[in-house]
Design a protein around this motif. Sequence first.
Motif, PDB file in Angstrom:
ATOM      1  N   TYR A 371       0.783  -1.227   0.000  1.00 16.91           N
ATOM      2  CA  TYR A 371       0.000   0.000   0.000  1.00 16.91           C
ATOM      3  C   TYR A 371       0.822   1.288   0.000  1.00 16.91           C
ATOM      4  O   TYR A 371       0.266   2.361   0.219  1.00 16.91           O
ATOM      5  CB  TYR A 371      -0.959   0.003   1.194  1.00 16.91           C
ATOM      6  N   GLY A 372       2.113   1.199  -0.235  1.00 13.70           N
ATOM      7  CA  GLY A 372       2.921   2.407  -0.340  1.00 13.70           C
ATOM      8  C   GLY A 372       2.551   3.195  -1.593  1.00 13.70           C
ATOM      9  O   GLY A 372       2.187   2.628  -2.625  1.00 13.70           O
ATOM     10  N   TRP A 373       2.659   4.525  -1.512  1.00 18.08           N
ATOM     11  CA  TRP A 373       2.221   5.355  -2.633  1.00 18.08           C
ATOM     12  C   TRP A 373       3.083   5.181  -3.867  1.00 18.08           C
ATOM     13  O   TRP A 373       2.608   5.395  -4.998  1.00 18.08           O
ATOM     14  CB  TRP A 373       2.167   6.820  -2.212  1.00 18.08           C
ATOM     15  N   ALA A 374       4.336   4.786  -3.717  1.00 16.01           N
ATOM     16  CA  ALA A 374       5.178   4.541  -4.890  1.00 16.01           C
ATOM     17  C   ALA A 374       4.593   3.413  -5.732  1.00 16.01           C
ATOM     18  O   ALA A 374       4.539   3.494  -6.967  1.00 16.01           O
ATOM     19  CB  ALA A 374       6.608   4.213  -4.456  1.00 16.01           C
ATOM     20  N   ARG A 375       4.131   2.363  -5.085  1.00 22.76           N
ATOM     21  CA  ARG A 375       3.543   1.242  -5.829  1.00 22.76           C
ATOM     22  C   ARG A 375       2.191   1.626  -6.412  1.00 22.76           C
ATOM     23  O   ARG A 375       1.882   1.289  -7.567  1.00 22.76           O
ATOM     24  CB  ARG A 375       3.397   0.019  -4.927  1.00 22.76           C
ATOM     25  N   ILE A 376       1.363   2.327  -5.629  1.00 16.19           N
ATOM     26  CA  ILE A 376       0.045   2.731  -6.131  1.00 16.19           C
ATOM     27  C   ILE A 376       0.207   3.646  -7.347  1.00 16.19           C
ATOM     28  O   ILE A 376      -0.503   3.523  -8.351  1.00 16.19           O
ATOM     29  CB  ILE A 376      -0.758   3.443  -5.025  1.00 16.19           C
ATOM     30  N   GLY A 377       1.156   4.585  -7.279  1.00 18.69           N
ATOM     31  CA  GLY A 377       1.400   5.471  -8.404  1.00 18.69           C
ATOM     32  C   GLY A 377       1.869   4.721  -9.638  1.00 18.69           C
ATOM     33  O   GLY A 377       1.431   5.014 -10.762  1.00 18.69           O
TER      34      GLY A 377
END
Length: 390
Positions: A371-377
Motif C-alpha cells: 500500500y505504499g504510494w510509490a507502488r500505487i502510483g
Amino acid sequence: MLIPQSVEPTARAPYRDGADVQAHHLALSLTDMGHRVDVYTHRSRAGGSRRVAVNPRLAVSSLAAGPPTMLDDCEHGWHPGEFTSALAEAWRDPAPDVVHAHSWLCGLTALLAVRQRRPLPIVQTFHENDGNGSAPGSRVEMTKLVSHARIERAVARNSQAVVVTSETELARLARLGVARRRIAMIPCGAVTQVTDDTPTSKPPGRLRLVVLDPLGRSRGVDDVVTALRGVPHTELVLAGGPCSADRVDEREVCRIRELAHRLGVGDRVRLLGGIPSCQLPTLLAGADAVVSVPWANATGQVALDAMACGLPVVCTRVGGLADIVVDGITGVCVPPRRPDLLSRALRGFLAAPDRRVALAIAGRDRVLSRYGWARIGAETVRLYERLLGR
C-alpha cells in the motif's frame, strides 16, 4: 485530475479519509515519478478561480462556477453547465493526456466537459464512501443509492477505464453491469514514513484506544462507546469530531457525550475533535490500538494509516477494510453493529501485549509491501499507458 474538494498541501490540513485526500497523495506520487499533474475542483470559497502551484509539476485549480461549494453532491449546489464549461476551457491548450476523475459526480462532470471540447481518455475511480453519508437502510440512503447507481452505471460505461479500491466495490460495479475487463483494482495508499513523535500522555495503568472515523452511528462510534463498558482500565479517544475545515454537526458531539455518561464511561471517553494531519503521528504514538468499526462503505484508510504507524487494528470486515486487514494476522475483525462481540474481542486483544506487537509488525509489513504510494502510483501509470497504447 478532477476531485471533489481541494486539499490544502500542508501538514495543518485536517485529517480525513476521503477521495480528495487519496487523489492528492496520488498526484504527489505521480509528480515524484516525473509526470505533470493538474488537479481541478469546484471552488469551495468565495472569489474567482484560483490556481496554486504545489510543486513544479503539480498545480491545483479551483474553478469558479455558481456559488462556492464543495463538488461532492448535487444537493450542495452543483452547477453542471457553468462548471463543465470552465473545465472544458481549462483543457483547451494544452490538453491533458488522460483525465482521471475521483467520485461519481466528478466522473459525470468530466464526461460533460470532454464532450464540449475534444475526445480525451477518462479514468474513473469509484471510492467506497462516494455520496453515501446516511445510515444503511434508511429511506434517505435508499433514494440516494438508486440515483447514484444510475449515474455510476452511465459514467462507468462511458469511461475508458474504471478503478476500484476494494473487492467489495468491484463486485458492486459488476452487479451494475460494468464489464470486468474494464475494471482495474488499485487500492488506497498510505504514507509509510514513521516519525519519532513523543506520545501524548495517558493515566498510568490505562490502555488507550483511538477512533479516527467521523462521528456518527453508521461509522460505529456508538458501538465503540458501548463496548467500552466491558473493557476496564481503558480510555477511548475520539478524534473524528468537528474541525474548522469540515462540515460536522456539533449535535453529534453532544450526543456522543450524553451516550458515554449514560453508559457510565464518560470519564474514560475523550473527544478531541478533528485533528490536523501533522498531529496524527503524535496521537497514535500514545495509543495501544486503533478501532474502526463502520457498518458499511469503509475506504479502509484509517486502518492503513494506523498500520503504517505500527499500530494494531480492530475493525469490521466491510468495504476496503475486508481487503486491508487480515483477521488474526494484521488485525482483529468483528461483525458490524455488535458492541457485545467488539467488547469481548477488545478484552482479549488488550490482555495480550505480545499478540498486539505481532499484529502491529505484520500490519506495517503489509502496508510497506502493498500500500505504499510509490507502488500505487506505478500501477496507476501503467493503466494510463495501456489506455494511450504505450
